[in-house]
Motif scaffolding. Structure first.
Motif, short mmCIF file in Angstrom:
data_model
loop_
_atom_site.label_atom_id
_atom_site.label_comp_id
_atom_site.label_asym_id
_atom_site.label_seq_id
_atom_site.Cartn_x
_atom_site.Cartn_y
_atom_site.Cartn_z
N ALA A 47 0.83 -1.22 0.00
CA ALA A 47 0.00 0.00 0.00
C ALA A 47 0.86 1.27 0.00
N ASN A 48 2.18 1.11 -0.15
CA ASN A 48 3.11 2.24 -0.18
C ASN A 48 3.02 3.10 1.07
N GLU A 49 2.95 2.45 2.24
CA GLU A 49 2.85 3.19 3.49
C GLU A 49 4.18 3.79 3.93
N LYS A 133 7.92 4.26 11.81
CA LYS A 133 6.58 3.86 11.35
C LYS A 133 6.26 2.42 11.75
N ILE A 134 7.29 1.62 11.95
CA ILE A 134 7.05 0.25 12.40
C ILE A 134 6.39 0.26 13.77
N ALA A 139 1.82 -0.88 17.34
CA ALA A 139 0.83 -0.32 18.26
C ALA A 139 -0.59 -0.67 17.82
N SER A 140 -0.80 -0.71 16.51
CA SER A 140 -2.13 -1.02 15.99
C SER A 140 -2.51 -2.47 16.22
N MET A 141 -1.51 -3.33 16.49
CA MET A 141 -1.76 -4.76 16.67
C MET A 141 -1.82 -5.18 18.13
#
Length: 245
Positions: A47-49, A133-134, A139-141
């Motif tokens: 997704a090119n994040e 960004k990692i 954190a989202s997981m």
């Protein structure tokens, strides 16, 4: 054979998971979690994040190969780094301890090395934004991991309650702090002339952290950990499949 793409990393992790499920071994817990993170990173790359997605895949591959190589060394009766040896040799422990031991070795030791090798010693600074960004991905997981833990270790939150404010690594271990430490170590490794010496020194420190994760200083935490483990699901395959969800 070392992985060369993120898809090969996922295939290698799938193979490890299959073997350890078959062995009914707690060595399956960390690669299950790691596989989920790797698949999420792959989605982010597609997704090119990231600022440089091909560089992020290179990091992912170099990083994963350190775990995969350590795993196969240990299974072949050879000596991986002490940090990984301390993680692999433990069989009787809390599910969370197994996860933390893997995270400790992989982030606190392996990540800094892989980051510096990804960019080369002179270009590491350009990588810091993507490196950070990692953290956002992890954190989202976290909520998903905690939800899964609640299904297989119904009393594990007692550790957080009893250990609140304590310095014991079992309850105070922070992935974000580990990531910050990994970035500092990446810079130390990049600047070092004798890189093997730097790795050996770091490995000793991280191996000691593993021992602290396994052996809380607090007598109360030791008792609570035994109670939490008593009520945990003991079926390894069921635990692994819950963590995979």
């Amino acid at each position: 054979m070392a992985a060369t793409t993120i898809d090969e990393v996922i295939a290698a992790l799938d193979a490890i998971i299959a073997v350890e499920k078959q062995n009914n071994s707690s060595m399956v817990f960390f690669p299950v979690l790691y596989n989920k993170v790797t698949r999420r990173i792959k989605v982010g790359i597609e997704a090119n994040e990231f600022d440089d997605n091909s560089r992020m895949e290179k990091l992912d591959v170099l990083f994963a190969n350190r775990y995969i190589e350590a795993y196969h060394q240990y299974k072949a009766g050879k000596q991986p780094t002490q940090s990984w040896s301390n993680a692999f040799k433990i069989s009787e422990a809390l599910i969370m301890q197994h996860l933390l031991l893997g995270i400790n070795a992989h982030i606190n030791l392996d990540l800094g090395i892989a980051a510096a090798q990804t960019t080369g010693d002179d270009a590491l600074a350009d990588f810091e934004q993507d490196f950070n960004k990692i953290n956002e991905v992890l954190a989202s997981m976290v909520a998903d991991v905690k939800a899964a833990m609640g299904k297989v270790s119904p009393l594990f939150k007692l550790l957080e309650l009893i250990g609140k404010g304590k310095e014991d690594k079992l309850v105070s271990f922070s992935i974000n702090l580990a990531r910050d430490g990994a970035w500092l170590f990446a810079n130390e490794y990049a600047a070092a002339v004798q890189k093997d010496d730097v790795v050996q020194d770091r490995d000793k420190v991280i191996a000691t952290l593993a021992e602290k994760i396994m052996n809380p200083k607090s007598k109360m935490l030791q008792v609570v950990a035994k109670v939490v483990r008593f009520f945990e699901v003991k079926n390894v395959r069921r635990v692994a499949e819950t963590l995979e969800q």
